[in-house]
Design a protein around this motif. Sequence first.
Motif, short mmCIF file in Angstrom:
data_model
loop_
_atom_site.label_atom_id
_atom_site.label_comp_id
_atom_site.label_asym_id
_atom_site.label_seq_id
_atom_site.Cartn_x
_atom_site.Cartn_y
_atom_site.Cartn_z
N LEU A 43 0.85 -1.19 0.00
CA LEU A 43 0.00 0.00 0.00
C LEU A 43 0.89 1.24 0.00
CD1 LEU A 43 -3.00 0.73 0.20
CD2 LEU A 43 -2.77 0.70 2.67
N ASP A 44 0.59 2.17 -0.87
CA ASP A 44 1.34 3.41 -0.95
C ASP A 44 1.21 4.15 0.40
OD1 ASP A 44 2.26 5.56 -3.29
OD2 ASP A 44 1.41 6.45 -1.49
N PRO A 45 2.34 4.62 0.99
CA PRO A 45 2.24 5.29 2.30
C PRO A 45 1.26 6.46 2.30
CG PRO A 45 4.54 4.96 1.69
CD PRO A 45 3.73 4.51 0.52
N GLN A 46 1.24 7.20 1.18
CA GLN A 46 0.32 8.34 1.12
C GLN A 46 -1.14 7.88 1.15
OE1 GLN A 46 1.59 10.51 -2.33
NE2 GLN A 46 1.96 12.33 -1.07
N ILE A 47 -1.40 6.78 0.46
CA ILE A 47 -2.78 6.25 0.44
C ILE A 47 -3.16 5.75 1.84
CG2 ILE A 47 -4.28 4.43 -0.48
CD1 ILE A 47 -2.86 4.76 -3.14
N HIS A 330 -7.40 0.85 -2.71
CA HIS A 330 -6.49 -0.21 -2.24
C HIS A 330 -6.07 -1.09 -3.42
CE1 HIS A 330 -4.48 -3.07 0.18
NE2 HIS A 330 -4.85 -2.47 1.29
#
Length: 428
Positions: A43-47, A330
């Motif tokens: 998962l992208d940290p920003q997301i 996600h």
Amino acid sequence: MAEKTSRIPGFYKRPMEERLKLVAEWAELSEDEVNILRNLGGLDPQIADAMIENVVGGMTLPFAVATNFRINGKDYLIPMVIEESSVVAAASNAAKMLREGGGITAKAGHQLMISQVHLVKVDAPQYKAFKILEHKEELLDHANQQDPVLIKLGGGARDLEVRVVNTRRGPAIIVHLIVDVLDAMGANAVNTMAEAIAPVLEKITGGEARLRIISNNAVYRIVRAWTRTPPEAVGGRDVAEKIADASALAEADPYRAVTHNKGIMNGIIAVALATAQDHRAIEAGAHAYAARSGTYKPLAVWDVDKEGYLVGALEMPLQVGIIGGAVKVHPTARIALKILGVKKARELMEIMAAVGLAQNLAAIRALVTEGIQKGHMKLHAKNLAIMAGATGELIDKVAEEMVKEGRVRFDRAKELVEKLGGKTGRSG
Ligand code: MEV
């Protein structure tokens, strides 16, 4: 040393790394433990940071696929995310048995969700309830102005229901807005509509709006799944009859019905997690539906027909979406939907209902034959072997030995890892 305080002003505003550092200090986490938390599982940290508040890391669960499923004449690989061993194997196994009869048929009904507006301090409530109905078209129009995209796609507010409910604090008017949410789970759409029509309802009734929120009692979003399979597929006529006995007990005894339904939810929630659904809504709606008669009942029942075939039928609400929310952001959920190849929420409902039905069969079949512990123990033994430090082939060796001995315990796993690992030179 100063006492630790959980009062951390502006915690939510700090960067994720800083929050993690604070938690690490709070709990004296080791560098390894911090790194485990840091792993966001793709998962992208920003997301991740935008998805919920105060994020300090991620938690991953295994993502598996159940095999053998044939639903509505089509084969599916079913993504499942769950912490409980045996569930995926059981689903695959039952799906194989049900294939013998052609698989599972499932059909979802309308995608209608209910939004509630709660009005208090209304004089002559029964009369005012009818006044609300008099303004139905105007209220539906107003609700529909909130979501032009939904309307363009063919969804929107369809109907209005009004009830007077006598609460402990006096009579209340409850307005239900019935909304076709198409491929969304729908909570956002219907909540917005409820909030928008509330002032209009206040004007019509002279009352005050309180709650304006979805009802997760999704009685207008029902899916049905059914199946028929030859008795040989489940181990013979005798096993089929015993499966019907287990169903009959669930139909007669709420204590058993709850566990029966828990088995169904094992499958449904595993798919819900893989596809990033609001599984709390699904659970709440499912159990409310099970209790709709006033007595808690099974969501699926099994019987033997006059040709001796095992037949099963499941009916329940499933409030799922394939657009919006976590499903959209996600990446793993997107992959899960790609594996399923679903293009419509109704197809996801049908798949989940079929998985629930198969999962239920697997559980009660195991219960009426060898019992549930044997299968569970095999997988549990593997987990213990890994925890005790086994790697590679040693995992199966240690697990098999523990099952054979009937001593599936961590202390025994450790002993065996030392004993057998010593022999093979692999103690992890
Ligand atoms: C365990 O997770 C689920 C079962 O208890 C379901 C059932 O009893 O039907 C095995």
